[in-house]
Design an enzyme around this catalytic site. Sequence first.
Site, PDB file in Angstrom:
ATOM      1  N   HIS A   1       0.810  -1.232   0.000  1.00  0.00           N
ATOM      2  CA  HIS A   1       0.000   0.000   0.000  1.00  0.00           C
ATOM      3  C   HIS A   1       0.835   1.271   0.000  1.00  0.00           C
ATOM      4  O   HIS A   1       0.295   2.351  -0.247  1.00  0.00           O
ATOM      5  CB  HIS A   1      -0.923   0.009   1.223  1.00  0.00           C
ATOM      6  CG  HIS A   1      -0.236   0.325   2.513  1.00  0.00           C
ATOM      7  ND1 HIS A   1       0.620  -0.567   3.133  1.00  0.00           N
ATOM      8  CD2 HIS A   1      -0.241   1.449   3.288  1.00  0.00           C
ATOM      9  CE1 HIS A   1       1.076  -0.017   4.251  1.00  0.00           C
ATOM     10  NE2 HIS A   1       0.578   1.196   4.363  1.00  0.00           N
TER      11      HIS A   1
ATOM     12  N   GLU B  30       6.541  -4.088   9.195  1.00  0.00           N
ATOM     13  CA  GLU B  30       5.609  -4.831  10.042  1.00  0.00           C
ATOM     14  C   GLU B  30       5.355  -6.250   9.524  1.00  0.00           C
ATOM     15  O   GLU B  30       5.096  -7.161  10.322  1.00  0.00           O
ATOM     16  CB  GLU B  30       4.269  -4.095  10.100  1.00  0.00           C
ATOM     17  CG  GLU B  30       4.348  -2.689  10.650  1.00  0.00           C
ATOM     18  CD  GLU B  30       3.038  -1.940  10.488  1.00  0.00           C
ATOM     19  OE1 GLU B  30       2.431  -1.588  11.518  1.00  0.00           O
ATOM     20  OE2 GLU B  30       2.613  -1.722   9.342  1.00  0.00           O
TER      21      GLU B  30
ATOM     22  N   GLY C  33       0.376  -7.580 -12.357  1.00  0.00           N
ATOM     23  CA  GLY C  33       1.555  -7.984 -13.113  1.00  0.00           C
ATOM     24  C   GLY C  33       2.179  -6.821 -13.850  1.00  0.00           C
ATOM     25  O   GLY C  33       2.199  -5.694 -13.365  1.00  0.00           O
ATOM     26  N   SER C  34       2.670  -7.092 -15.055  1.00  0.00           N
ATOM     27  CA  SER C  34       3.378  -6.082 -15.834  1.00  0.00           C
ATOM     28  C   SER C  34       3.351  -6.468 -17.302  1.00  0.00           C
ATOM     29  O   SER C  34       3.365  -7.664 -17.647  1.00  0.00           O
ATOM     30  CB  SER C  34       4.822  -5.966 -15.356  1.00  0.00           C
ATOM     31  OG  SER C  34       5.604  -5.217 -16.276  1.00  0.00           O
ATOM     32  N   SER C  35       3.364  -5.476 -18.168  1.00  0.00           N
ATOM     33  CA  SER C  35       3.378  -5.752 -19.609  1.00  0.00           C
ATOM     34  C   SER C  35       4.675  -6.400 -20.064  1.00  0.00           C
ATOM     35  O   SER C  35       4.738  -6.938 -21.175  1.00  0.00           O
ATOM     36  CB  SER C  35       3.154  -4.454 -20.393  1.00  0.00           C
ATOM     37  OG  SER C  35       4.163  -3.501 -20.093  1.00  0.00           O
ATOM     38  N   CYS C  36       5.709  -6.406 -19.218  1.00  0.00           N
ATOM     39  CA  CYS C  36       6.978  -7.028 -19.612  1.00  0.00           C
ATOM     40  C   CYS C  36       6.873  -8.553 -19.655  1.00  0.00           C
ATOM     41  O   CYS C  36       7.823  -9.225 -20.060  1.00  0.00           O
ATOM     42  CB  CYS C  36       8.105  -6.608 -18.684  1.00  0.00           C
ATOM     43  SG  CYS C  36       8.021  -7.339 -17.047  1.00  0.00           S
TER      44      CYS C  36
ATOM     45  N   TYR D  65      12.438 -10.515 -13.837  1.00  0.00           N
ATOM     46  CA  TYR D  65      11.212  -9.907 -13.310  1.00  0.00           C
ATOM     47  C   TYR D  65       9.997 -10.437 -14.066  1.00  0.00           C
ATOM     48  O   TYR D  65       8.970 -10.784 -13.460  1.00  0.00           O
ATOM     49  CB  TYR D  65      11.303  -8.390 -13.437  1.00  0.00           C
ATOM     50  CG  TYR D  65      10.055  -7.653 -13.017  1.00  0.00           C
ATOM     51  CD1 TYR D  65       9.715  -7.549 -11.679  1.00  0.00           C
ATOM     52  CD2 TYR D  65       9.223  -7.048 -13.956  1.00  0.00           C
ATOM     53  CE1 TYR D  65       8.576  -6.860 -11.282  1.00  0.00           C
ATOM     54  CE2 TYR D  65       8.084  -6.362 -13.576  1.00  0.00           C
ATOM     55  CZ  TYR D  65       7.765  -6.267 -12.236  1.00  0.00           C
ATOM     56  OH  TYR D  65       6.634  -5.594 -11.848  1.00  0.00           O
TER      57      TYR D  65
ATOM     58  N   LYS E 259       6.626 -12.520 -12.704  1.00  0.00           N
ATOM     59  CA  LYS E 259       5.258 -12.060 -12.900  1.00  0.00           C
ATOM     60  C   LYS E 259       4.414 -13.090 -13.666  1.00  0.00           C
ATOM     61  O   LYS E 259       3.219 -13.245 -13.413  1.00  0.00           O
ATOM     62  CB  LYS E 259       5.249 -10.708 -13.609  1.00  0.00           C
ATOM     63  CG  LYS E 259       5.688  -9.561 -12.711  1.00  0.00           C
ATOM     64  CD  LYS E 259       4.769  -9.455 -11.508  1.00  0.00           C
ATOM     65  CE  LYS E 259       5.172  -8.399 -10.525  1.00  0.00           C
ATOM     66  NZ  LYS E 259       4.261  -8.351  -9.360  1.00  0.00           N
TER      67      LYS E 259
ATOM     68  N   HIS F 107      11.868   4.144 -13.142  1.00  0.00           N
ATOM     69  CA  HIS F 107      11.336   3.960 -14.488  1.00  0.00           C
ATOM     70  C   HIS F 107      11.505   5.244 -15.295  1.00  0.00           C
ATOM     71  O   HIS F 107      11.906   6.282 -14.779  1.00  0.00           O
ATOM     72  CB  HIS F 107       9.863   3.561 -14.420  1.00  0.00           C
ATOM     73  CG  HIS F 107       9.643   2.154 -13.971  1.00  0.00           C
ATOM     74  ND1 HIS F 107       9.073   1.829 -12.760  1.00  0.00           N
ATOM     75  CD2 HIS F 107       9.914   0.966 -14.576  1.00  0.00           C
ATOM     76  CE1 HIS F 107       8.998   0.516 -12.638  1.00  0.00           C
ATOM     77  NE2 HIS F 107       9.508  -0.034 -13.715  1.00  0.00           N
TER      78      HIS F 107
END
Length: 323
Positions: free
Chosen positions: A14, A41, A109-112, A139, A143, A182
């Site tokens: 978060h 935590e 996820g990611s477009s990679c 990476y 993902k 990035h």
Amino acid sequence: MTTMGTSRIFVAGHRGMVGSAIARRLAAEPGVELVTRASSELDLTEQAAVRAFFENERIDQVYLAAARVGGIRANDTYPAEFIYRNLMIEANVIHAAWKAGVKHLLALGSSCIYPKFAPQPIMEEALLCGELEPTNEPYAIAKIAGIKLCESYNRQYGVDYRSVMPTNLYGPGDNFHPVDSHVIPALIRRFHEAKVAGASSTVLWGSGRARREFLHVDDLADACVLAMNVSRERYYSVASERCSHLNVGYGTDVTVRELAELVASVVGYEGRIEQDLDKPDGTPRKLMSSARMMSLGWQPKIDLAAGLASTYAWFLDAHQVAA
């Protein structure tokens, strides 16, 4: 989102750009009790700690936005950290959520994840159909594993764990590290510092010809809440059990050079932009088809120029630097 009573929703990650946007979006919903933990935590790479958290917290939904992320240089420099941390986070959270009886989870996820030379715009079915971009392969593999974890738990245990694959993101809460960020935060910081220093020129990595699609993180948050809460029937009318993830993108792309010129204009930097051709371009083009997500009723609202302006304003305020 419709709720019956109160839903306890855990947003993992978060404090990151994506997780904080999702938390802001959920805070506006009635009947939502947000559950969050800082990494100090709850270390999501520690299986026992994650298991204990889920056993004690009675979570109804999980947004899995926690991840180790970074730009080309960070991915290329820390490949072991990128694959290890992301695999551990996904495996621990998804397994512990299932063990604790959580029926609904959305993994980010990611477009990679898509092949380096995937046909454009990239459809969800392009997954695992070609070679990945080498600079971020560890990476990307992590993902991809997250998607397959969700699909496998759905098939074997009957839960409803979904995945969305955002395009390149930007917005408030982004990482403006001078080396590991990035492209958009890197350019904002570089051009701002060049403007303050009165530099006559600054450097852009690569040829500038690579094309990229960019989405404001608040638009992504809207898509995530929709993807989590749309009925199972509607979700799987556009996805499938063996290709369950949905792309989330803006729908158009720009060259990195065009992006740099737009960022320079927003920042107010008037010097020359020189190309460092010894640096990598990465994937030549990465434009996704978001037709399936849009068919569920989602549309991006924030255009790139307005989004860059608000992101630069956030950078100035958050980092307490003068314009």
